[in-house]
Scaffold this active site. Structure first.
Site, PDB file in Angstrom:
ATOM      1  N   GLN A 242       0.825  -1.208   0.000  1.00  0.00           N
ATOM      2  CA  GLN A 242       0.000   0.000   0.000  1.00  0.00           C
ATOM      3  C   GLN A 242       0.857   1.255   0.000  1.00  0.00           C
ATOM      4  O   GLN A 242       0.544   2.232  -0.696  1.00  0.00           O
ATOM      5  CB  GLN A 242      -0.942  -0.003   1.208  1.00  0.00           C
ATOM      6  CG  GLN A 242      -1.787   1.266   1.301  1.00  0.00           C
ATOM      7  CD  GLN A 242      -2.972   1.126   2.220  1.00  0.00           C
ATOM      8  OE1 GLN A 242      -3.876   0.329   1.964  1.00  0.00           O
ATOM      9  NE2 GLN A 242      -2.995   1.888   3.295  1.00  0.00           N
ATOM     10  N   GLU A 243       1.945   1.254   0.788  1.00  0.00           N
ATOM     11  CA  GLU A 243       2.828   2.417   0.820  1.00  0.00           C
ATOM     12  C   GLU A 243       3.392   2.705  -0.564  1.00  0.00           C
ATOM     13  O   GLU A 243       3.403   3.859  -1.019  1.00  0.00           O
ATOM     14  CB  GLU A 243       3.966   2.179   1.803  1.00  0.00           C
ATOM     15  CG  GLU A 243       4.983   3.309   1.840  1.00  0.00           C
ATOM     16  CD  GLU A 243       6.116   3.057   2.825  1.00  0.00           C
ATOM     17  OE1 GLU A 243       7.103   3.830   2.806  1.00  0.00           O
ATOM     18  OE2 GLU A 243       6.022   2.103   3.622  1.00  0.00           O
TER      19      GLU A 243
END
Length: 380
Positions: A242-243
């Site tokens: 996600q980052e």
């Protein structure tokens, strides 16, 4: 081609974000860049507008949605506005999942309402002077003292480091455990022995406070252990997709925006008695960049959709991150060239984009690390 990633609710949210940027961010960003930090109050303003804690359960005041498309809208609009100072994505998309997925009920009630309102600004402290992408090299230690840990060490390049009220610190709790001996400890503002160093002087993203942090015999109560002891590495790896996707989404939007700015510029700027857009070389440059941006956007929209379904793996997230950030770097550099001497002037948007965007291929895992992850998956 029309994008089909977003629905009416996402576009309505986009208008809310744009209004917030126009009112609360744009008039102040130049001053924030001089100050090296945003006004503390703007975090509370973001909270009041519902821009914080999108994925936090409603019982704690959050948005109550796990639809990452709302975060993508937020990231895109901040990138297009060139608003690098207010690190909402770090707060929402990087720190947020650690709190929502790992925190106990007591911890959630203690931290999440402030997280959502903006009264609590967060940061995550991984990087050290001698350990960046290689998390196994972390030397900060947390020694078990019964009812608390004794935390010692230092961190650097910590975004939100000056303003943060709550820092998720990666520390070694088992010296001989390697990556399996690390834990996540939450250190709160005002804790004895927790000190902030200087607000680091960067070449870009000057309004975003980035600091050194020092921990000298900091007593961290056991109640501030996040998740299970010695499982930090697993948690960190689980959130990296996600980052990296968030960074990629911002990179693509930034590239598209600066390409739009440059397209308008070459139509208006004249050389040799005609607009720059009349030169074949300029048209070819714009055509190449527009095509690359369109192809990248298609892939990233697919990645966002896959992530929403819980199917985005580390390999494709790495592909998205390295390709989109390298595209951003390449596009901004070529657009600066098309601006000529004006591109080197700091008051021009392209010059600021050149400096602000350079970090994109470094943080969140360097381009080289992304290629290594992809290569290993293909070649073993």
């Amino acid at each position: 081609m029309p994008r089909d990633l977003y629905g009416p609710d996402h576009e309505a949210f986009r208008e809310t974000v744009r209004a917030f940027l126009a009112k609360e961010v744009a008039p102040h960003h130049e001053r924030w860049e001089r100050d090296g930090v945003v006004d503390r109050e703007v975090w509370c303003s973001a909270g009041r507008q519902g821009l914080l804690g999108l994925a936090v359960d409603e019982e704690y005041g959050g948005g109550g949605t796990d639809d990452f498309r709302y975060s993508a809208v937020l990231i895109e609009e901040f990138a297009r506005a060139g608003a690098s100072g207010l690190a909402l994505s770090l707060h929402n998309d990087i720190v947020g999942p650690y709190l929502t997925r790992l925190a106990t009920e007591e911890q959630k009630r203690r931290w999440l309402p402030g997280f959502v309102s903006g009264d609590i600004v967060t940061a995550v402290a991984m990087t050290e002077p001698g350990a960046g992408s290689d998390l196994q090299g972390i030397r900060t230690t947390a020694t078990d003292r019964g009812d608390h840990y004794l935390l010692n060490g230092s961190k650097t390049f910590i975004s939100n480091g000056i303003l943060a009220d709550l820092v998720v610190v990666v520390a070694r709790t088992t010296p001989e455990g390697g990556s399996a001996g690390q834990s996540l400890l939450v250190v709160e503002r005002g804790t004895d022995g927790f000190e902030r160093g200087r607000n680091l002087a960067k070449i870009g993203q000057k309004a975003q406070d980035t600091a050194e942090l020092f921990f000298n015999d900091v007593r961290v109560p056991k109640e501030n252990l996040l998740g299970e002891e010695n499982r930090a590495f697993t948690y960190l790896m689980g959130n990296l997709a996600q980052e990296r996707l968030a960074i990629a989404v911002g990179a693509a939007a930034a590239a598209e925006e600066i390409l739009d700015v440059t397209t308008r510029y070459v139509k208006e700027r004249e050389a040799f008695g005609r607009p720059l857009a009349g030169l074949q070389h300029v048209r070819f440059e714009i055509a190449e960049m527009a095509t690359e941006a369109a192809v990248t956007r298609t892939f990233l929209d697919r990645c966002v959709a896959e992530h929403n379904q819980g199917r985005l793996d580390a390999v494709h997230a790495s592909m998205a991150k390295w390709w989109a950030t390298e595209l951003q770097k390449r596009v901004v550099d070529r657009c600066l060239q098309l601006h000529g001497g004006y591109g080197y002037m700091s008051e021009y948007r392209v010059a600021r984009a050149f400096l602000d965007g350079r970090i994109q291929t470094i943080y969140g895992g360097t381009t080289e690390i992304m290629k290594e992850i992809i290569g290993r998956s293909l070649l073993g």
